[in-house]
Scaffold this motif. Structure first.
Motif, PDB file in Angstrom:
ATOM      1  N   LEU A 196      14.597  -8.339  -5.758  1.00 50.49           N
ATOM      2  CA  LEU A 196      14.513  -8.136  -7.202  1.00 50.49           C
ATOM      3  C   LEU A 196      15.289  -6.905  -7.651  1.00 50.49           C
ATOM      4  CD1 LEU A 196      10.738  -8.992  -7.842  1.00 50.49           C
ATOM      5  CD2 LEU A 196      12.738 -10.340  -8.524  1.00 50.49           C
ATOM      6  N   GLY A 197      15.907  -6.205  -6.699  1.00 50.97           N
ATOM      7  CA  GLY A 197      16.776  -5.078  -7.014  1.00 50.97           C
ATOM      8  C   GLY A 197      16.129  -3.710  -7.037  1.00 50.97           C
ATOM      9  N   HIS A 198      14.866  -3.620  -6.628  1.00 49.42           N
ATOM     10  CA  HIS A 198      14.195  -2.319  -6.663  1.00 49.42           C
ATOM     11  C   HIS A 198      14.817  -1.361  -5.642  1.00 49.42           C
ATOM     12  CE1 HIS A 198      11.040  -3.429  -9.503  1.00 49.42           C
ATOM     13  NE2 HIS A 198      11.071  -4.623  -8.937  1.00 49.42           N
ATOM     14  N   PRO A 199      15.034  -0.102  -6.043  1.00 49.07           N
ATOM     15  CA  PRO A 199      15.720   0.847  -5.157  1.00 49.07           C
ATOM     16  C   PRO A 199      14.925   1.234  -3.919  1.00 49.07           C
ATOM     17  CG  PRO A 199      14.942   1.942  -7.153  1.00 49.07           C
ATOM     18  CD  PRO A 199      14.754   0.478  -7.369  1.00 49.07           C
ATOM     19  N   THR A 200      13.606   1.083  -3.976  1.00 51.21           N
ATOM     20  CA  THR A 200      12.760   1.272  -2.798  1.00 51.21           C
ATOM     21  C   THR A 200      11.395   0.667  -3.090  1.00 51.21           C
ATOM     22  OG1 THR A 200      12.010   2.834  -1.099  1.00 51.21           O
ATOM     23  CG2 THR A 200      11.758   3.531  -3.395  1.00 51.21           C
ATOM     24  N   VAL A 201      10.536   0.664  -2.082  1.00 47.14           N
ATOM     25  CA  VAL A 201       9.187   0.103  -2.228  1.00 47.14           C
ATOM     26  C   VAL A 201       8.184   1.113  -1.680  1.00 47.14           C
ATOM     27  CG1 VAL A 201       7.618  -1.753  -1.574  1.00 47.14           C
ATOM     28  CG2 VAL A 201      10.054  -2.256  -1.955  1.00 47.14           C
ATOM     29  N   HIS A 202       7.280   1.560  -2.530  1.00 45.93           N
ATOM     30  CA  HIS A 202       6.207   2.440  -2.064  1.00 45.93           C
ATOM     31  C   HIS A 202       5.095   1.589  -1.460  1.00 45.93           C
ATOM     32  CE1 HIS A 202       8.305   5.224  -4.716  1.00 45.93           C
ATOM     33  NE2 HIS A 202       7.590   6.216  -4.210  1.00 45.93           N
ATOM     34  N   HIS A 203       4.459   2.129  -0.415  1.00 44.71           N
ATOM     35  CA  HIS A 203       3.422   1.365   0.275  1.00 44.71           C
ATOM     36  C   HIS A 203       2.117   2.138   0.329  1.00 44.71           C
ATOM     37  CE1 HIS A 203       1.405  -1.400   2.793  1.00 44.71           C
ATOM     38  NE2 HIS A 203       1.726  -0.902   3.973  1.00 44.71           N
ATOM     39  N   ILE A 204       1.039   1.474  -0.088  1.00 42.32           N
ATOM     40  CA  ILE A 204      -0.317   2.001   0.103  1.00 42.32           C
ATOM     41  C   ILE A 204      -0.938   1.147   1.199  1.00 42.32           C
ATOM     42  CG2 ILE A 204      -2.560   2.451  -0.939  1.00 42.32           C
ATOM     43  CD1 ILE A 204      -1.142   2.565  -3.658  1.00 42.32           C
ATOM     44  N   ALA A 205      -1.052   1.715   2.381  1.00 41.91           N
ATOM     45  CA  ALA A 205      -1.505   0.965   3.554  1.00 41.91           C
ATOM     46  C   ALA A 205      -3.019   0.989   3.670  1.00 41.91           C
ATOM     47  CB  ALA A 205      -0.880   1.546   4.819  1.00 41.91           C
ATOM     48  N   GLY A 206      -3.539   0.074   4.473  1.00 43.07           N
ATOM     49  CA  GLY A 206      -4.953   0.086   4.801  1.00 43.07           C
ATOM     50  C   GLY A 206      -5.254   1.228   5.753  1.00 43.07           C
ATOM     51  N   PRO A 207      -6.481   1.337   6.259  1.00 38.45           N
ATOM     52  CA  PRO A 207      -6.877   2.439   7.144  1.00 38.45           C
ATOM     53  C   PRO A 207      -5.949   2.557   8.360  1.00 38.45           C
ATOM     54  CG  PRO A 207      -8.778   1.128   6.502  1.00 38.45           C
ATOM     55  CD  PRO A 207      -7.582   0.374   6.029  1.00 38.45           C
ATOM     56  N   GLN A 208      -5.704   3.767   8.781  1.00 38.38           N
ATOM     57  CA  GLN A 208      -4.770   4.006   9.883  1.00 38.38           C
ATOM     58  C   GLN A 208      -5.207   3.341  11.179  1.00 38.38           C
ATOM     59  OE1 GLN A 208      -3.061   8.011  10.245  1.00 38.38           O
ATOM     60  NE2 GLN A 208      -4.136   8.597   8.369  1.00 38.38           N
ATOM     61  N   GLU A 209      -6.524   3.134  11.348  1.00 35.67           N
ATOM     62  CA  GLU A 209      -7.000   2.524  12.597  1.00 35.67           C
ATOM     63  C   GLU A 209      -6.902   1.005  12.581  1.00 35.67           C
ATOM     64  OE1 GLU A 209     -10.648   3.096   9.926  1.00 35.67           O
ATOM     65  OE2 GLU A 209      -8.826   4.228  10.455  1.00 35.67           O
ATOM     66  N   SER A 210      -6.537   0.419  11.438  1.00 38.25           N
ATOM     67  CA  SER A 210      -6.476  -1.043  11.324  1.00 38.25           C
ATOM     68  C   SER A 210      -5.238  -1.606  12.013  1.00 38.25           C
ATOM     69  CB  SER A 210      -6.456  -1.446   9.849  1.00 38.25           C
ATOM     70  OG  SER A 210      -6.032  -2.779   9.682  1.00 38.25           O
ATOM     71  N   ARG A 257      15.663   4.413   0.697  1.00 38.59           N
ATOM     72  CA  ARG A 257      14.789   5.552   0.958  1.00 38.59           C
ATOM     73  C   ARG A 257      13.405   5.065   1.370  1.00 38.59           C
ATOM     74  NH1 ARG A 257      11.132   8.740  -2.294  1.00 38.59           N
ATOM     75  NH2 ARG A 257      11.572   7.408  -4.107  1.00 38.59           N
ATOM     76  N   VAL A 258      12.834   5.723   2.374  1.00 34.93           N
ATOM     77  CA  VAL A 258      11.471   5.417   2.803  1.00 34.93           C
ATOM     78  C   VAL A 258      10.542   6.450   2.171  1.00 34.93           C
ATOM     79  CG1 VAL A 258       9.889   5.142   4.745  1.00 34.93           C
ATOM     80  CG2 VAL A 258      12.292   4.450   4.983  1.00 34.93           C
ATOM     81  N   PRO A 259       9.758   6.063   1.152  1.00 35.66           N
ATOM     82  CA  PRO A 259       8.887   7.028   0.472  1.00 35.66           C
ATOM     83  C   PRO A 259       7.735   7.485   1.365  1.00 35.66           C
ATOM     84  CG  PRO A 259       9.229   5.025  -0.844  1.00 35.66           C
ATOM     85  CD  PRO A 259       9.687   4.722   0.548  1.00 35.66           C
ATOM     86  N   THR A 260       7.066   8.535   0.914  1.00 32.62           N
ATOM     87  CA  THR A 260       5.889   9.007   1.639  1.00 32.62           C
ATOM     88  C   THR A 260       4.821   7.912   1.653  1.00 32.62           C
ATOM     89  OG1 THR A 260       6.303  11.290   0.968  1.00 32.62           O
ATOM     90  CG2 THR A 260       4.064  10.755   1.727  1.00 32.62           C
ATOM     91  N   LEU A 261       4.298   7.631   2.829  1.00 35.88           N
ATOM     92  CA  LEU A 261       3.286   6.596   2.990  1.00 35.88           C
ATOM     93  C   LEU A 261       1.925   7.129   2.566  1.00 35.88           C
ATOM     94  CD1 LEU A 261       2.437   3.787   4.180  1.00 35.88           C
ATOM     95  CD2 LEU A 261       2.152   4.966   6.375  1.00 35.88           C
ATOM     96  N   ARG A 262       1.200   6.308   1.849  1.00 36.71           N
ATOM     97  CA  ARG A 262      -0.166   6.656   1.467  1.00 36.71           C
ATOM     98  C   ARG A 262      -1.132   5.636   2.068  1.00 36.71           C
ATOM     99  NH1 ARG A 262      -0.649  11.871  -0.027  1.00 36.71           N
ATOM    100  NH2 ARG A 262       1.134  12.451  -1.335  1.00 36.71           N
ATOM    101  N   TYR A 263      -2.338   6.120   2.400  1.00 42.74           N
ATOM    102  CA  TYR A 263      -3.338   5.247   3.010  1.00 42.74           C
ATOM    103  C   TYR A 263      -4.535   5.074   2.085  1.00 42.74           C
ATOM    104  CZ  TYR A 263      -0.962   5.687   7.507  1.00 42.74           C
ATOM    105  OH  TYR A 263      -0.031   5.644   8.532  1.00 42.74           O
ATOM    106  N   GLY A 264      -5.158   3.914   2.169  1.00 40.41           N
ATOM    107  CA  GLY A 264      -6.417   3.656   1.487  1.00 40.41           C
ATOM    108  C   GLY A 264      -7.429   3.125   2.476  1.00 40.41           C
ATOM    109  N   ASP A 265      -8.571   2.679   1.979  1.00 39.31           N
ATOM    110  CA  ASP A 265      -9.613   2.146   2.871  1.00 39.31           C
ATOM    111  C   ASP A 265      -9.983   0.714   2.488  1.00 39.31           C
ATOM    112  OD1 ASP A 265     -11.085   2.413   0.551  1.00 39.31           O
ATOM    113  OD2 ASP A 265     -12.430   3.967   1.315  1.00 39.31           O
ATOM    114  N   TRP A 266      -9.063   0.022   1.847  1.00 38.69           N
ATOM    115  CA  TRP A 266      -9.204  -1.351   1.357  1.00 38.69           C
ATOM    116  C   TRP A 266      -9.937  -1.428   0.019  1.00 38.69           C
ATOM    117  CZ3 TRP A 266      -5.645  -3.366   4.065  1.00 38.69           C
ATOM    118  CH2 TRP A 266      -5.605  -3.374   5.466  1.00 38.69           C
TER     119      TRP A 266
END
Length: 337
Positions: free
Chosen positions: A176-190, A210-219
């Motif tokens: 779709l042409g986006h310059p990058t994709v930010h990711h909010i991941a699940g828990p690090q142990e998953s 560009r690889v943005p700073t990764l952020r984590y959530g808990d679902w």
């Protein structure tokens, strides 16, 4: 507590042989009506209950599946248990659910021991993340299927293709042409979250983005909200401007993303495209309807039971990976610059 009546007691009261009582208890043909009626009458009078465990041991099958899990917090675990129970019932099997008090190898090993004592044909381990303290030791006498990546121990595994989940999302947003994709991941142990993070990063790098700073959530939706606020603050601090594409690790976190973007005055998808994962029932009712990755839970239940029954029948361990598919709705749009 009074002594439990035995099959021999029933035979004596009915004036028939042990073999006749056994045939009646098992619902087998070949018993004349008079004898069957006498046996059934004696069973009622003596409150006799057939020992199904002993009978199963003689036959070599209990027609029971044991399921070990730690938490119902995630949609995946809840739906997995639901589908396994339904598919087991359709095959004429009961399900013994064994929740763990802790996500540890020691707790799991204790559950395996109890399931052996409770007489199950096979155990299914819902395994979304590594068990911590203590090594995982599935008894060799207990055929096992792990829902997650292969774990060895002589067990089979069934899992969704987590690599393809991230690939479908990132490629969709890049196309779709986006310059990058930010990711909010699940828990690090998953396990699933780890696999998706690796694929997310590798695809962005392969496209030279560009690889943005990764952020984590808990679902949870709340963790998605908090992570999205952090991303907005990060981009503002670095002068990168507002993000234009967000890949949330599941649909609940995507809902939190919606809230954070709305509070920041950003619209979905006009300003920011958002993609989730799981395709929960409510995803189509989000405003706007959420683009997400669907996992076929019915197929997971069917394949898990197919593998479990094969293992119970002496089949060699096998590993199965099920495909995923992207469901494109109104939360993604071309990059507008």
């Amino acid at each position: 507590m009074p002594n439990r009546s035995s099959m021999r007691d029933v035979a004596r009261a009915a004036g028939v042989s042990l073999q006749t009582v056994s045939r009646v208890a098992n619902g087998e043909p070949g018993v004349v009506d008079d004898k069957r009626d006498r046996v059934l009458s004696a069973m009622r009078e003596l409150e006799y209950r057939p020992n199904s465990a002993a009978r199963a041991m003689r036959r070599g099958a209990f027609r029971t599946v044991g399921v070990v899990y730690h938490s119902l917090h995630s949609v995946g675990t809840h739906r997995s248990l639901e589908q396994i129970s339904e598919r087991a019932a359709a095959q004429g099997y009961g399900t013994t659910i064994m929740p763990l008090v802790a996500a540890s190898g020691l707790a799991a090993n204790g559950a395996f021991t109890r399931l052996v004592e409770m007489a199950v044909d096979v155990v299914i381990v819902v395994f979304p993340s590594p068990f911590g303290a203590g090594s995982l030791e599935i008894p060799t006498s207990l055929p096992a299927v792990v829902l997650g990546p292969p774990q060895g121990h002589g067990s089979s595994s069934v899992d969704f293709d987590q690599d393809s989940a991230a690939r479908l999302v990132v490629e969709h947003l890049v196309d779709l042409g986006h310059p990058t994709v930010h990711h909010i991941a699940g828990p690090q142990e998953s396990f699933a979250a780890r696999a998706r993070v690796e694929t997310w990063r590798s695809i962005l790098e392969a496209h030279g983005l560009r690889v943005p700073t990764l952020r984590y959530g808990d679902w949870s939706a709340e963790s998605g909200y908090v992570a999205m606020r952090q991303i907005l603050a990060d981009e503002k601090a670095t002068g990168s401007g507002a993000p234009t594409a967000i890949y949330a690790g599941n649909d609940q976190m995507a809902l939190g993303v919606y809230r954070a973007l709305a509070e920041a005055g950003l619209r979905v998808p006009e300003d920011v495209s958002v993609v989730g994962c799981d395709d929960v029932d409510e995803a189509a009712a989000y405003a706007p309807p959420l683009t997400t990755v669907a996992q076929d839970w019915a197929a997971l239940g069917e394949q898990t039971m197919r593998t479990a029954l094969a293992m119970a029948g002496g089949a060699a361990p096998s590993d199965t990976v099920l495909p995923m598919r992207i469901v494109i709705r109104d939360s993604t749009a071309p990059y507008r610059g």
